[in-house]
Design an enzyme around this catalytic site. Sequence first.
Site, PDB file in Angstrom:
ATOM      1  CG  ASP A  95      28.661  38.122  25.408  1.00  0.00           C
ATOM      2  OD1 ASP A  95      28.125  37.796  26.479  1.00  0.00           O
ATOM      3  OD2 ASP A  95      29.886  38.180  25.262  1.00  0.00           O
TER       4      ASP A  95
ATOM      5  CG  HIS B 269      29.503  37.087  29.738  1.00  0.00           C
ATOM      6  ND1 HIS B 269      29.779  37.096  28.386  1.00  0.00           N
ATOM      7  CD2 HIS B 269      30.470  36.332  30.310  1.00  0.00           C
ATOM      8  CE1 HIS B 269      30.862  36.365  28.155  1.00  0.00           C
ATOM      9  NE2 HIS B 269      31.304  35.891  29.313  1.00  0.00           N
TER      10      HIS B 269
ATOM     11  CB  SER C 199      34.409  35.737  28.706  1.00  0.00           C
ATOM     12  OG  SER C 199      33.710  34.576  28.355  1.00  0.00           O
TER      13      SER C 199
END
Length: 731
Positions: free
Chosen positions: A117, A178, A494
């Site tokens: 990620d 994220h 996600s």
Amino acid sequence: MQCLNNSIFYYFFSVLQFYFTKRAINDDFDLLFGLLDGSASLAKESLVYSYGRSFNGFAAKLSPPEVDTFSKMERVISVIPNHKLHLHTTHSWEFMDFSPGKIRPQEEGNIVIGFLDSGIWPESESFNDEGMSPPPAKWKGKCHNITCNNKIIGARYYNSEGLYPTTEFKSPRDAIGHGTHTSSTAAGREVDGASFLGLAKGTATGGVPNARIAVYKVCWDMLGCSNADILAAFDDAIADGVDILSMSLGSDDPQPFFDDALAIGAFHAMKRGVLSSASAGNSGPSPATASNLAPWMLTVAASSMDRKFISQVVLGNGEIYPGIAVNSFKLNGTSFPLVWAGDVANYSGGNGLLNAKNCLPGSLNSNKIAGKIVLCNSVLGDYTGVVMANGLGAIVSFPIPFLIDIALSYPLPATQVKTGDGTILVGETWKDIMAPYVASFSSRGPNRLNPEILKPDITAPGLDILAAWSPVASPSGSPFDTRKVKFNVISGTSMSCPHASAVAAYVKALHPNWSPAAIKSAIMTTANVMDPRKNDDHEFAYGAGHINPLAVTNPGLVYNASEADYIHFLCKQGYNTSTLKQITGESNASCDGVVPGRAWDLNYPTFGVAVEDGQSVNATFTRTVTNVASTNSTYRVTVQMSSSVNVEVHPKKLSFSTVGEKKTFTVKVSGPKMVEQPIQSGTIVWKDGVHVVRSPLVVYTITTNSMTTSPFRPTERIRFGANSINWNMHF
């Protein structure tokens, strides 16, 4: 010969033909040395990564002629260009009636989830290690440029291009939020009083709060995620000793597996007993848009939970319109003038009605909207155009229809509504009694590469998920948003992927010897049934159903599969001995004796029948189930299917006397000729009075002459008459 400015490519080598058990970086250097006119300096500068901890190969910067020469060398198995991929919750676990921490901390603490990620913010309260024991003895990972603890036990970063935007950190530290969000969703510790600026206040926790986290930063702000970095991360993660890999990223356009870094890396992970969980993508609701299609990966769609973020609009005449947004701004009930964006175009700046009514950056006249709320027809961004023109707030009156279920965060008071003066109320949460349903943006099937393999596999919460955030990242994604938050609410596959990764880790903790296929089967066959009336695309939207962490550890039966099974599947799909090696990396991999055909004999937990237009339905599946529950049990089958399709299962009863015993059955599906037939949904369910082992069966048509068993003829691949819709959201 100059090659430092050339593209990055991969090179995979046979493990056995030319190398001993351990392969040195010098082997890669020597090959490049010979290729680059015997120049040691060019060979050194060209080599980017040397993969060798878990599989053999390297990444290097080469010119097209060098690539052509290199690909013809006997020792080279494959050459893959360095494509770029994209990054595609307090209440979510409660919504699934799952209480994290159901197993002993020491059992959960033996499990390591690896995240490919954008990194992690290690100081977040979600990653404290209070009361946690040292890492498990098996762990071989390292921490680079950040301080780890007993929660975050590994942190590496990869940047093959050597480019670091000014917003980024040259470390595993997360600059965009994220990776922090996904890792805390799966394995964050309990944090009381977590909220997004007062919204959705509660206790934040991951599904497996005592599991360990290993971070592999492969995605960078403004740069995306390169294949070279992804494969290097896989190589390290497998060797480090991760148990589950979570990857909330993917390609907009699915590639053949031999060109897909995620599929190749996940294959090698599967060989080492590691399940790879991946997001399905955010290109819905168009059909045939799902990515991460390899059958050895768990592909996760996104669905809702029973909490919606609402920000209401109150007009000067007292009328109230409920809108959808994550709005933390307070206007204290004060009414402000409301103007339509189309009436305040910035003509001097070269803009007209079209740009202005959509509130595009630079399209609005700041002299006319300063201190006012702007009514936009639609918004193709983050309201930056309103902020740039000094507008006070924004309302979208005609939002994109298939994005109306997403609550977005903006850098000013804003909301989306379906329809004088007015005001925008601060956000609140409402109960959504329709949940769960698949999110509008979640990518759909059918599977463009292998139509008999139903994708996505499963759906999990991915709408409006609250989880930890990087304090240096804008919560809305806008450069004009200066708010700093510890937790943020965002949506996407996600966000659903780490929910599935956590459930997989939960299973692994209780059943450490189960294979990746067994864990995946348990997740799929115990899934909750989704209501097809809320999901027009049926199984193409949600796969086997909604993930059910309560039942997943006791599935009764599992559909197991090994490396050999997947190799046979690839051979049936038209791979030959040469192309097969590009995925497996094994010199002895072979498709000899395998006739290309349908994938109906892969031991998969779902059943897909793709019928060419005008042809009759005629498919036979072979499946083997393994008993993982009672020593003495008898399962009987029930079948549900539309009356036009006949389904026969033989035998209709399976009896087991020992744990680990296997039984094989066949499913024959037949029916009349079909033309332009939408998906027909059915189920095959095995029950023993305690366990319910449910598998979806779907029948649908595809265009005549569009189907091929070979993945090497792109012009003949399946066409479903729909293109992927690409739109930019903060995932």
